[in-house]
Design a protein around this motif. Sequence first.
Motif, PDB file in Angstrom:
ATOM      1  N   ASN A  49       0.720  -1.277  -0.168  1.00  0.00           N
ATOM      2  CA  ASN A  49       0.044  -0.005  -0.055  1.00  0.00           C
ATOM      3  C   ASN A  49       0.732   1.082  -0.047  1.00  0.00           C
ATOM      4  OD1 ASN A  49      -2.846  -1.096   0.277  1.00  0.00           O
ATOM      5  ND2 ASN A  49      -1.784  -2.293   1.971  1.00  0.00           N
ATOM      6  N   PRO A  50       1.372   1.778  -1.223  1.00  0.00           N
ATOM      7  CA  PRO A  50       2.562   2.786  -1.171  1.00  0.00           C
ATOM      8  C   PRO A  50       1.484   3.942  -0.718  1.00  0.00           C
ATOM      9  CG  PRO A  50       2.077   1.638  -3.572  1.00  0.00           C
ATOM     10  CD  PRO A  50       1.637   0.763  -2.511  1.00  0.00           C
ATOM     11  N   GLY A  51       1.893   4.900  -0.236  1.00  0.00           N
ATOM     12  CA  GLY A  51       1.547   6.229   0.189  1.00  0.00           C
ATOM     13  C   GLY A  51       0.559   6.060   1.538  1.00  0.00           C
ATOM     14  N   LEU A  52       0.651   4.733   1.843  1.00  0.00           N
ATOM     15  CA  LEU A  52      -0.080   4.545   3.506  1.00  0.00           C
ATOM     16  C   LEU A  52       0.831   5.267   4.534  1.00  0.00           C
ATOM     17  CD1 LEU A  52      -2.366   3.372   5.286  1.00  0.00           C
ATOM     18  CD2 LEU A  52      -0.999   1.395   5.452  1.00  0.00           C
ATOM     19  N   ASN A  53       1.897   5.463   4.343  1.00  0.00           N
ATOM     20  CA  ASN A  53       3.072   6.232   5.451  1.00  0.00           C
ATOM     21  C   ASN A  53       2.794   7.522   5.376  1.00  0.00           C
ATOM     22  OD1 ASN A  53       4.186   6.313   2.881  1.00  0.00           O
ATOM     23  ND2 ASN A  53       6.271   6.495   3.575  1.00  0.00           N
ATOM     24  N   GLU A  54       2.427   8.096   3.974  1.00  0.00           N
ATOM     25  CA  GLU A  54       2.075   9.572   3.920  1.00  0.00           C
ATOM     26  C   GLU A  54       0.675   9.813   4.732  1.00  0.00           C
ATOM     27  OE1 GLU A  54       2.889   7.972   1.240  1.00  0.00           O
ATOM     28  OE2 GLU A  54       5.026   8.993   0.771  1.00  0.00           O
ATOM     29  N   ASN A  87       9.691   5.510  17.261  1.00  0.00           N
ATOM     30  CA  ASN A  87       9.371   5.194  15.843  1.00  0.00           C
ATOM     31  C   ASN A  87       8.082   4.443  15.649  1.00  0.00           C
ATOM     32  OD1 ASN A  87      10.180   2.144  16.059  1.00  0.00           O
ATOM     33  ND2 ASN A  87      11.941   2.874  16.592  1.00  0.00           N
ATOM     34  N   LEU A  88       7.497   4.644  14.405  1.00  0.00           N
ATOM     35  CA  LEU A  88       6.345   3.852  14.281  1.00  0.00           C
ATOM     36  C   LEU A  88       6.598   2.733  13.198  1.00  0.00           C
ATOM     37  CD1 LEU A  88       2.800   5.305  14.135  1.00  0.00           C
ATOM     38  CD2 LEU A  88       3.591   4.168  12.153  1.00  0.00           C
ATOM     39  N   ARG A  89       6.191   1.611  13.339  1.00  0.00           N
ATOM     40  CA  ARG A  89       6.114   0.589  12.412  1.00  0.00           C
ATOM     41  C   ARG A  89       4.771   0.182  11.862  1.00  0.00           C
ATOM     42  NH1 ARG A  89      11.285  -2.605  14.511  1.00  0.00           N
ATOM     43  NH2 ARG A  89      12.138  -0.884  15.746  1.00  0.00           N
ATOM     44  N   TYR A  90       4.552  -0.049  10.879  1.00  0.00           N
ATOM     45  CA  TYR A  90       3.342  -0.324  10.542  1.00  0.00           C
ATOM     46  C   TYR A  90       3.413  -1.668   9.492  1.00  0.00           C
ATOM     47  CZ  TYR A  90       3.810   1.788   5.928  1.00  0.00           C
ATOM     48  OH  TYR A  90       4.595   2.242   4.665  1.00  0.00           O
ATOM     49  N   ASN A  91       2.306  -2.204   9.379  1.00  0.00           N
ATOM     50  CA  ASN A  91       2.145  -3.503   8.586  1.00  0.00           C
ATOM     51  C   ASN A  91       0.497  -3.427   8.020  1.00  0.00           C
ATOM     52  OD1 ASN A  91       2.536  -5.916   7.097  1.00  0.00           O
ATOM     53  ND2 ASN A  91       2.590  -7.099   9.000  1.00  0.00           N
ATOM     54  N   SER A  92       0.385  -3.834   6.982  1.00  0.00           N
ATOM     55  CA  SER A  92      -0.966  -4.153   6.148  1.00  0.00           C
ATOM     56  C   SER A  92      -1.261  -5.584   5.625  1.00  0.00           C
ATOM     57  CB  SER A  92      -1.160  -2.887   5.709  1.00  0.00           C
ATOM     58  OG  SER A  92      -0.702  -2.816   4.378  1.00  0.00           O
ATOM     59  N   GLN A  93      -2.566  -5.838   5.324  1.00  0.00           N
ATOM     60  CA  GLN A  93      -2.687  -6.839   4.544  1.00  0.00           C
ATOM     61  C   GLN A  93      -3.969  -6.417   3.651  1.00  0.00           C
ATOM     62  OE1 GLN A  93      -4.531 -10.372   6.359  1.00  0.00           O
ATOM     63  NE2 GLN A  93      -3.508 -11.698   4.984  1.00  0.00           N
ATOM     64  N   GLY A  94      -3.741  -6.701   2.294  1.00  0.00           N
ATOM     65  CA  GLY A  94      -4.803  -6.374   1.246  1.00  0.00           C
ATOM     66  C   GLY A  94      -4.100  -5.124   0.735  1.00  0.00           C
ATOM     67  N   GLY A  96      -5.088  -1.266  -1.383  1.00  0.00           N
ATOM     68  CA  GLY A  96      -6.269  -0.285  -1.541  1.00  0.00           C
ATOM     69  C   GLY A  96      -7.621  -0.443  -0.926  1.00  0.00           C
ATOM     70  N   ASP A  97      -8.514  -0.479  -1.636  1.00  0.00           N
ATOM     71  CA  ASP A  97      -9.781  -0.669  -0.906  1.00  0.00           C
ATOM     72  C   ASP A  97     -10.077  -1.837  -0.438  1.00  0.00           C
ATOM     73  OD1 ASP A  97     -10.496   2.027  -1.700  1.00  0.00           O
ATOM     74  OD2 ASP A  97     -11.795   1.320  -3.327  1.00  0.00           O
ATOM     75  N   LYS A  98      -9.324  -2.978  -0.552  1.00  0.00           N
ATOM     76  CA  LYS A  98      -9.460  -4.128   0.165  1.00  0.00           C
ATOM     77  C   LYS A  98      -8.417  -4.312   1.347  1.00  0.00           C
ATOM     78  CE  LYS A  98     -11.785  -6.028  -4.010  1.00  0.00           C
ATOM     79  NZ  LYS A  98     -11.633  -6.267  -5.156  1.00  0.00           N
ATOM     80  N   LEU A  99      -8.046  -3.429   1.959  1.00  0.00           N
ATOM     81  CA  LEU A  99      -7.484  -3.603   3.091  1.00  0.00           C
ATOM     82  C   LEU A  99      -7.937  -4.278   4.252  1.00  0.00           C
ATOM     83  CD1 LEU A  99      -4.516  -2.727   3.518  1.00  0.00           C
ATOM     84  CD2 LEU A  99      -5.437  -0.572   4.624  1.00  0.00           C
ATOM     85  N   ASN A 100      -7.432  -5.468   4.423  1.00  0.00           N
ATOM     86  CA  ASN A 100      -7.971  -6.292   5.706  1.00  0.00           C
ATOM     87  C   ASN A 100      -7.870  -5.552   7.019  1.00  0.00           C
ATOM     88  OD1 ASN A 100      -9.034  -8.032   3.706  1.00  0.00           O
ATOM     89  ND2 ASN A 100      -7.328  -9.154   3.870  1.00  0.00           N
ATOM     90  N   TYR A 101      -6.286  -5.287   7.180  1.00  0.00           N
ATOM     91  CA  TYR A 101      -6.145  -4.832   8.574  1.00  0.00           C
ATOM     92  C   TYR A 101      -4.954  -3.888   8.368  1.00  0.00           C
ATOM     93  CZ  TYR A 101      -2.288  -8.034   9.071  1.00  0.00           C
ATOM     94  OH  TYR A 101      -0.896  -8.793   8.956  1.00  0.00           O
ATOM     95  N   ILE A 102      -4.711  -2.895   9.287  1.00  0.00           N
ATOM     96  CA  ILE A 102      -3.515  -2.268   9.510  1.00  0.00           C
ATOM     97  C   ILE A 102      -3.087  -2.391  10.989  1.00  0.00           C
ATOM     98  CG2 ILE A 102      -2.547   0.122   9.651  1.00  0.00           C
ATOM     99  CD1 ILE A 102      -4.686   1.337   7.835  1.00  0.00           C
ATOM    100  N   SER A 103      -1.911  -2.715  11.294  1.00  0.00           N
ATOM    101  CA  SER A 103      -1.066  -3.036  12.615  1.00  0.00           C
ATOM    102  C   SER A 103      -0.129  -1.945  12.712  1.00  0.00           C
ATOM    103  CB  SER A 103      -0.555  -4.382  12.331  1.00  0.00           C
ATOM    104  OG  SER A 103      -0.041  -4.584  13.859  1.00  0.00           O
ATOM    105  N   LEU A 104      -0.150  -1.125  13.737  1.00  0.00           N
ATOM    106  CA  LEU A 104       0.873   0.038  13.927  1.00  0.00           C
ATOM    107  C   LEU A 104       1.331  -0.354  15.364  1.00  0.00           C
ATOM    108  CD1 LEU A 104      -1.908   2.700  13.140  1.00  0.00           C
ATOM    109  CD2 LEU A 104      -0.037   2.025  11.899  1.00  0.00           C
ATOM    110  N   LEU A 105       2.586  -0.007  15.551  1.00  0.00           N
ATOM    111  CA  LEU A 105       3.257   0.002  16.742  1.00  0.00           C
ATOM    112  C   LEU A 105       4.241   1.027  16.883  1.00  0.00           C
ATOM    113  CD1 LEU A 105       4.525  -1.763  19.088  1.00  0.00           C
ATOM    114  CD2 LEU A 105       6.136  -2.620  17.524  1.00  0.00           C
ATOM    115  N   ILE A 106       4.143   1.955  18.002  1.00  0.00           N
ATOM    116  CA  ILE A 106       5.005   3.050  18.578  1.00  0.00           C
ATOM    117  C   ILE A 106       5.972   2.168  19.412  1.00  0.00           C
ATOM    118  CG2 ILE A 106       5.411   4.991  19.559  1.00  0.00           C
ATOM    119  CD1 ILE A 106       2.420   5.859  18.400  1.00  0.00           C
ATOM    120  N   ARG A 107       7.312   2.448  19.274  1.00  0.00           N
ATOM    121  CA  ARG A 107       8.233   1.959  20.038  1.00  0.00           C
ATOM    122  C   ARG A 107       9.451   2.716  20.246  1.00  0.00           C
ATOM    123  NH1 ARG A 107       9.859  -3.171  20.384  1.00  0.00           N
ATOM    124  NH2 ARG A 107      11.859  -2.456  21.017  1.00  0.00           N
ATOM    125  N   THR A 108      10.207   2.628  21.512  1.00  0.00           N
ATOM    126  CA  THR A 108      11.636   3.192  21.395  1.00  0.00           C
ATOM    127  C   THR A 108      12.366   2.263  21.179  1.00  0.00           C
ATOM    128  OG1 THR A 108      11.879   2.501  23.870  1.00  0.00           O
ATOM    129  CG2 THR A 108      10.552   4.577  23.205  1.00  0.00           C
TER     130      THR A 108
END
Length: 142
Positions: A49-54, A87-94, A96-108
Amino acid sequence: MKLSTLLIIGSAALLSACQSSQPSLSDKGAQELGNIRHLCILTRTKDPNPGLNEKIAHALQQHGISSETVEVPANRQRLYEPECRYNLRYNSQGRGDKLNYISLLIRTPEYPVASLRAHPNFKTADQQAEVDQIVSRLLNKK
């Protein structure tokens, strides 16, 4: 019969708890989330999902948090500098419009601060508005 009913109810309760849209916070997570003024967003080498970080950066900006994108393979040391304390790490599955989930983690570099797994509805909602809500929940603002 009663045992199988109890197992079904217990499984449903456990499953609903696992899919909670509430952030998981570390011991000092709620306090630290209020102190974050800058985050480094880690890029993914094969981001479906390019652009999700923006979109995430825009959502953070609405909470007064500046951000920068850090390419981990090329600039891993940046994560250990004072400017990238969080820092923020993210992961996604799917895609565009068919994104199943977004997983976000803020950590040091030492420990996780907050995490959230959300199931966005990009089919009927504005994508940026949906990401804004998810980031707000991650930051424990809603």
